[in-house]
Structure formats: C-alpha cells, structure tokens
Design a protein around this motif. Structure first.
Motif, PDB file in Angstrom:
ATOM      1  N   LEU A  32       0.827  -1.255  -0.070  1.00 52.95           N
ATOM      2  CA  LEU A  32       0.121  -0.010  -0.053  1.00 52.95           C
ATOM      3  C   LEU A  32       0.922   1.251   0.029  1.00 52.95           C
ATOM      4  O   LEU A  32       0.537   2.351  -0.818  1.00 52.95           O
ATOM      5  CB  LEU A  32      -0.843   0.043   1.089  1.00 52.95           C
ATOM      6  N   ARG A  36       0.671   3.863  -2.803  1.00 52.87           N
ATOM      7  CA  ARG A  36       0.636   5.644  -2.616  1.00 52.87           C
ATOM      8  C   ARG A  36       1.656   6.371  -3.205  1.00 52.87           C
ATOM      9  O   ARG A  36       1.583   7.759  -2.945  1.00 52.87           O
ATOM     10  CB  ARG A  36       0.146   5.784  -1.199  1.00 52.87           C
ATOM     11  N   ILE A  84      -2.369   8.823   4.632  1.00 46.08           N
ATOM     12  CA  ILE A  84      -2.618   7.558   4.532  1.00 46.08           C
ATOM     13  C   ILE A  84      -2.750   6.976   5.846  1.00 46.08           C
ATOM     14  O   ILE A  84      -3.115   5.723   6.022  1.00 46.08           O
ATOM     15  CB  ILE A  84      -1.310   6.866   3.667  1.00 46.08           C
ATOM     16  N   GLU A  87      -5.621   4.696   6.702  1.00 47.27           N
ATOM     17  CA  GLU A  87      -5.762   3.237   5.939  1.00 47.27           C
ATOM     18  C   GLU A  87      -4.998   2.205   6.887  1.00 47.27           C
ATOM     19  O   GLU A  87      -5.338   1.057   6.780  1.00 47.27           O
ATOM     20  CB  GLU A  87      -5.251   3.439   4.808  1.00 47.27           C
ATOM     21  N   SER A  90      -6.613   1.246  10.061  1.00 46.82           N
ATOM     22  CA  SER A  90      -7.748   0.506   9.656  1.00 46.82           C
ATOM     23  C   SER A  90      -7.273  -1.053   9.418  1.00 46.82           C
ATOM     24  O   SER A  90      -8.040  -2.147   9.684  1.00 46.82           O
ATOM     25  CB  SER A  90      -8.640   0.721   8.698  1.00 46.82           C
ATOM     26  N   MET A  91      -5.982  -1.161   9.048  1.00 45.95           N
ATOM     27  CA  MET A  91      -5.431  -2.688   8.822  1.00 45.95           C
ATOM     28  C   MET A  91      -4.904  -3.369  10.061  1.00 45.95           C
ATOM     29  O   MET A  91      -4.998  -4.472   9.942  1.00 45.95           O
ATOM     30  CB  MET A  91      -4.242  -2.385   7.832  1.00 45.95           C
TER      31      MET A  91
END
Length: 112
Positions: A32, A36, A84, A87, A90-91
C-alpha cells in the motif's frame, strides 16, 4: 523523489503472523505504501518482544515462536503520511502505531 528537512517517522509494531485478506499484514502495508508513492518502507523482524497482552514472542530455541515481533518503518513528508495513516490504522488490529518528527539529511534516488 527528493526529501530533505523535517519529516515524520511512522512506526508500526505488529506480529509476524498478522494477516490482511489472507496474506501477511506487513506485506500488505508495504505494498500500500508503494502504491501510494511513499518514499519507502522497511520491515524489521525482531528476535523477542511483547505487547499490550504481555505475551512473550521469542526466537529462543526452547521457545520457538511463529509470531515474532515485526516493525515497519516509513519516513516521508508529514502531509503524505498523515493522509495514509487512517488506512494503515484500519489494517492493524492488535499492534502499536507511533509517529515522531525526524530531520531528513539525505534521501535521493536517481531515476534511469
């Protein structure tokens, strides 16, 4: 890409066996970050550690662990990391995320 001056260091402490959609979480985080366009990411595997649950994870011979500590470090400009961060948050289920200011002295890569 060239980065100099004040930046942020993002550290994520997770377990080696943590998963994200059927693959290692550390791998998903690095992918990720790359997608990004962040400056880079490094994954370090620890030999021993414990977290909030105080469960010892170790590589000692008599206590082989399949879930050693993993540290992911990413340095970039503050705005790019903060964008970022939700994100990444949340992971990560169990784990720790920290941010600290750093002074980037040199980060250069020549493009072919």
């Amino acid at each position: 890409m060239k980065i100099e001056g004040t930046g942020l260091l993002l550290r994520m402490y997770i377990g080696e066996s943590d998963q994200w959609h059927g693959r290692p979480l550390y791998q998903a985080i690095v992918e990720l970050a790359r997608e990004r366009g962040l400056a880079g990411a490094t994954v370090l595997r620890g030999i021993e550690g414990f977290g909030a649950k105080a469960h010892l994870h170790t590589s000692r011979i008599l206590r082989l662990s399949e879930d050693l500590p993993v540290l992911i470090e990413i340095v970039d400009q503050e705005d790019r990391l903060r964008a970022i961060l939700p994100e990444f948050d949340s992971m990560i289920g169990d784990g720790l995320i920290t941010l600290e200011r750093v002074e980037v002295l040199a980060y250069r890569a020549e493009r072919p």
